[in-house]
Design an enzyme around this catalytic site. Structure first.
Site, PDB file in Angstrom:
ATOM      1  N   ARG A 172      -3.930  10.519   1.204  1.00  0.00           N
ATOM      2  CA  ARG A 172      -4.383  10.581   2.592  1.00  0.00           C
ATOM      3  C   ARG A 172      -5.758  11.224   2.635  1.00  0.00           C
ATOM      4  O   ARG A 172      -6.004  12.218   1.960  1.00  0.00           O
ATOM      5  CB  ARG A 172      -3.445  11.438   3.403  1.00  0.00           C
ATOM      6  CG  ARG A 172      -2.393  10.653   4.111  1.00  0.00           C
ATOM      7  CD  ARG A 172      -1.846  11.511   5.228  1.00  0.00           C
ATOM      8  NE  ARG A 172      -0.442  11.835   5.020  1.00  0.00           N
ATOM      9  CZ  ARG A 172       0.542  10.982   5.248  1.00  0.00           C
ATOM     10  NH1 ARG A 172       0.264   9.772   5.658  1.00  0.00           N
ATOM     11  NH2 ARG A 172       1.778  11.347   5.065  1.00  0.00           N
ATOM     12  N   SER A 206       0.816  -1.210   0.000  1.00  0.00           N
ATOM     13  CA  SER A 206       0.000   0.000   0.000  1.00  0.00           C
ATOM     14  C   SER A 206       0.851   1.261   0.000  1.00  0.00           C
ATOM     15  O   SER A 206       2.033   1.262   0.361  1.00  0.00           O
ATOM     16  CB  SER A 206      -0.946   0.007   1.202  1.00  0.00           C
ATOM     17  OG  SER A 206      -0.275  -0.391   2.344  1.00  0.00           O
ATOM     18  N   MET A 207       0.196   2.316  -0.390  1.00  0.00           N
ATOM     19  CA  MET A 207       0.849   3.605  -0.536  1.00  0.00           C
ATOM     20  C   MET A 207      -0.047   4.601   0.156  1.00  0.00           C
ATOM     21  O   MET A 207      -1.264   4.575  -0.042  1.00  0.00           O
ATOM     22  CB  MET A 207       0.882   3.915  -2.017  1.00  0.00           C
ATOM     23  CG  MET A 207       2.208   4.387  -2.496  1.00  0.00           C
ATOM     24  SD  MET A 207       2.086   4.777  -4.221  1.00  0.00           S
ATOM     25  CE  MET A 207       3.751   5.284  -4.453  1.00  0.00           C
ATOM     26  N   CYS A 208       0.535   5.452   0.958  1.00  0.00           N
ATOM     27  CA  CYS A 208      -0.346   6.320   1.713  1.00  0.00           C
ATOM     28  C   CYS A 208       0.350   7.638   1.975  1.00  0.00           C
ATOM     29  O   CYS A 208       0.901   7.856   3.038  1.00  0.00           O
ATOM     30  CB  CYS A 208      -0.717   5.629   3.016  1.00  0.00           C
ATOM     31  SG  CYS A 208      -1.452   6.655   4.240  1.00  0.00           S
ATOM     32  N   LEU A 209       0.386   8.492   0.988  1.00  0.00           N
ATOM     33  CA  LEU A 209       0.966   9.799   1.252  1.00  0.00           C
ATOM     34  C   LEU A 209       0.363  10.838   0.317  1.00  0.00           C
ATOM     35  O   LEU A 209      -0.320  10.495  -0.650  1.00  0.00           O
ATOM     36  CB  LEU A 209       2.500   9.758   1.115  1.00  0.00           C
ATOM     37  CG  LEU A 209       3.100   9.698  -0.276  1.00  0.00           C
ATOM     38  CD1 LEU A 209       4.564  10.090  -0.195  1.00  0.00           C
ATOM     39  CD2 LEU A 209       2.958   8.321  -0.849  1.00  0.00           C
TER      40      LEU A 209
END
Lengths: 516, 161
Positions: free
Chosen positions: B103, B96-99
């Site tokens: 967000r 996963s990628m969360c930035l």
């Protein structure tokens, strides 16, 4: 005023008349000077309405000073985390910047927010383009259809719990949605939630306000204890909902132990470091390959299953050096095994010390839980007593007070053990332990009585009331004394027991751990 | 349901697909897009040697973009289906990628998937170690770039061929 017949208490009372204000039950002059003990802190409990009132008052005040409408002022204040002085200073210095940062740029001639229909409009969120689409935009001009705008606000309020700092949905726009716009767009059932969240931010942003952590409790407590004082003061507060909690850390009341000790203790109990301690106390390592070995019987001639090393369990030395006296280690003075044995003994001692305190701590915790059950039974008992003996409701209240006193005292006792675990021994420790012992005895006495069958309870009423009062008194003495020492290092000798020891120099509590 | 919006976005993506990307779109399941992405040439995620003229240079990464029911009020969820050694991609089976945009508090409803795709590409070229999901990889990237580059390239060879 409660009758006091306990022999020990009479002795104490007659010895120390000066301590009248210290004993914590109603005395005649209570109405004039409320009793204030060393372990008590000043605090005020506020209802949601009062908190709202505080906000409104501050908003009105600042609104006058800044010459901004209340809606905008509210946004500014929330944006400045309710630091009124700083807001005013900054506002006077660089008005535009402050307004811009709070998302209020260029609102001078506030257009009242309204819905509009714009020909040829396509909503950038849902891509709808119906001619009769109602749209909305704040002064920043980021226009969306009203359904999307509403949905956006609802997601923010409901799912993300945002209120004070919801930004315009426009890409990259930092303008904050003002309360007039919200009024127009947010449905009635969401408005309550919004108001609640706004109130929350007010309390969250103020250092001296804290929500009562009890489930479903709506009150907040105001207490002016500074964080740096938490090492010397244990600020237990009592919410309107009857919950006792620590203002410093929001945990349940943990007097007399300061927050930092509590944190340390809970961590210690939670950690499996004690398992490691057990291992080192009950097992030994093979001197060659260091596998952990627990000996559960048999002779001292050990053969490590892993590396086949043969050694003596007693002295940890190599078995072949044992000569002929195989089953009776006579090499005790041998240096090779000496250090291993020392380390073993130290570890065992520290474990036993911990277990001593932990068992007592856990016991009171357990008992307090059982007392909770009793509390529920109390009500039943009270009704039964009223039915079988014809006593009035007010006359059976003594059971209720007894139950409450038990709860409170056990809570205190529990934490005295965590506190004591971290105390380095000095003359104060002994006094502390005496206080602890007295309270514990009083509590167990009362607890025992409490479990008597109903038909005996009526006859025990006076005695139970005495014991309840006595428990409460012992608790106050212990807390007061501990708090006093904690607070000042050198104690103003107020507690009854301490007076008997005035010939000894009274020092500060010394802890065997370093605290922040 | 945001069908209209997702369909429109797909149309826009097809018309203007960022270079080195291919979107597999299933009309029966429009809330999950499969994206095939080539490691950008300027990044460590490009395959080191040209295999043949017809094969593109970059490592091949498979991504999934799923749209939550609240879309576009909640951001889409990006996950790497191909393992990648990158400070901003979680090193687990989720990838996963969360930035940034991804967000919840940063995402604004008018933001588009295409911006997300471009963000991913930019991050492959220039990771953001200060907002990392994998602190140890971020540390490698900052303190020991040579080692980072080596591992990243190895992973491309191993997983992203």
């Amino acid at each position: 005023m409660l009758p006091l017949f306990h022999p020990l208490m009479q002795r104490l009372d007659s010895d120390f008349d000066i301590d009248q204000d210290d004993v914590g039950f109603e005395s005649q002059d209570k109405d004039i000077i409320p009793a204030k003990h060393a372990y008590e802190v000043d605090f005020t409990v506020y209802s949601p309405e009062e908190i709202q009132g505080h906000q409104d008052k501050q908003i009105a005040e600042v609104s006058n000073i800044l010459g901004q409408p209340p809606e905008a002022t509210a946004i500014l204040l929330r944006h400045a985390r309710w630091n009124k002085e700083r807001l005013i200073d900054q506002y006077m210095e660089k008005t535009d910047e402050v307004l811009e940062r709070a998302g209020l740029g260029d609102t001078a001639d506030a257009h009242p927010p309204r819905l509009e229909r714009i020909p040829g409009f396509v909503c950038d969120i849902c891509c709808e383009d119906d001619a009769d689409l109602d749209t909305f935009a704040m002064i920043c001009g980021h226009r969306f259809c009203v359904d999307c705008y509403k949905q956006y606000l609802q997601t923010k309020i409901k799912n993300e719990g945002e209120a004070a700092r919801i930004r315009c949905p426009g890409d990259g726009c930092n303008r904050i949605v003002d309360s007039k716009s919200l009024d127009l767009l947010v449905s009635a059932n969401l408005k309550d939630r919004y108001q609640e969240l706004l109130t929350r931010t007010y309390v969250d942003d103020k250092d001296h306000l804290r929500w009562c952590p009890a489930p479903n409790c709506v009150y907040a407590v105001d207490c002016r204890i500074k964080d740096k004082d938490l090492m010397r003061i244990v600020p237990t507060v009592h919410c309107e909902c009857s919950h006792f909690f620590c203002f410093g850390c929001s945990l349940n009341d943990h007097q007399p132990a300061p927050c930092s000790l509590v944190k340390k203790w809970l961590k210690k109990c939670e950690d499996d470091s004690e398992t490691a301690n057990w291992i080192s106390a009950n097992t030994k390592e093979c001197p060659k390959c260091h596998s952990t070995i627990e000996k559960n019987g048999g002779c001292n001639h050990m053969t490590c299953r892993k590396c086949r090393n043969e050694f003596c369990w007693m002295c940890m030395g190599v078995w072949s050096e044992h000569g002929t006296s195989w089953y009776n280690c006579n090499r005790f003075e041998e240096k090779s095994g000496h250090e291993a044995r020392d380390a073993q003994a130290r570890s065992r001692q520290s474990l036993e010390r911990y277990l001593h305190y932990y068992n007592r701590y856990a016991n009171h915790e357990q008992s307090a839980k059982l007392d909770k059950d009793i509390f529920l039974k109390t009500e039943k008992k009270m009704t039964q007593l009223q039915n079988t003996t014809g006593m009035s409701w007010i006359e059976v209240q003594f059971l209720d007070s007894a139950s409450q006193a038990l709860q409170q005292c056990r809570q205190t006792l529990k934490w005295t053990y965590a506190f004591a675990y971290y105390l380095a021994r000095n003359n104060l420790t002994e006094i502390f332990e005496d206080n602890q012992k007295d309270l514990e005895m009083a509590v167990e006495n009362l607890s025992e009585m409490f479990e008597k069958p109903i038909d005996q309870l009526q006859g025990l009423k006076v005695e139970m009331m005495d014991k309840t009062a006595y428990c409460t008194k012992r608790r106050i003495i212990l807390l007061d004394d501990t708090a006093q020492n904690l607070k000042e290092g050198k104690s103003l000798v107020r507690s009854l027991v301490l007076v008997t020891c005035t010939n000894q120099p009274l020092g500060q509590w010394k802890f065997n751990v370093t605290l922040p | 349901m945001s069908t209209k919006r997702i369909m429109k976005e797909y149309g826009e993506c097809v018309a203007d697909t960022p270079e080195g990307m291919k979107i597999n779109f299933d009309e029966n399941k429009i809330t999950k897009w499969e994206v095939l992405l080539d490691g950008p040439d300027q990044s460590v995620y490009a395959l080191p040697e040209v295999l043949s003229v017809s094969v593109r240079q970059g490592g091949h990464f498979k991504l999934e973009i799923s749209f939550p029911p609240e879309y576009p009020f909640k951001p889409p969820v990006v996950s790497f289906k191909t393992k990648i050694y990158h400070p901003n991609v979680s090193n687990d089976d989720k990838g996963s990628m969360c930035l940034g945009l991804l967000r919840a508090e940063e995402w604004k409803p008018p933001n588009k998937v295409v911006a997300v795709l471009r963000l991913i590409q930019t991050l492959l070229i220039e990771p953001n170690p200060d907002d990392a999901i994998e602190p140890s990889i971020a540390n490698d990237y900052k303190e020991n770039y040579k080692e980072f580059e080596k591992t990243a390239k190895e992973w491309v060879k191993r997983y992203a061929k």
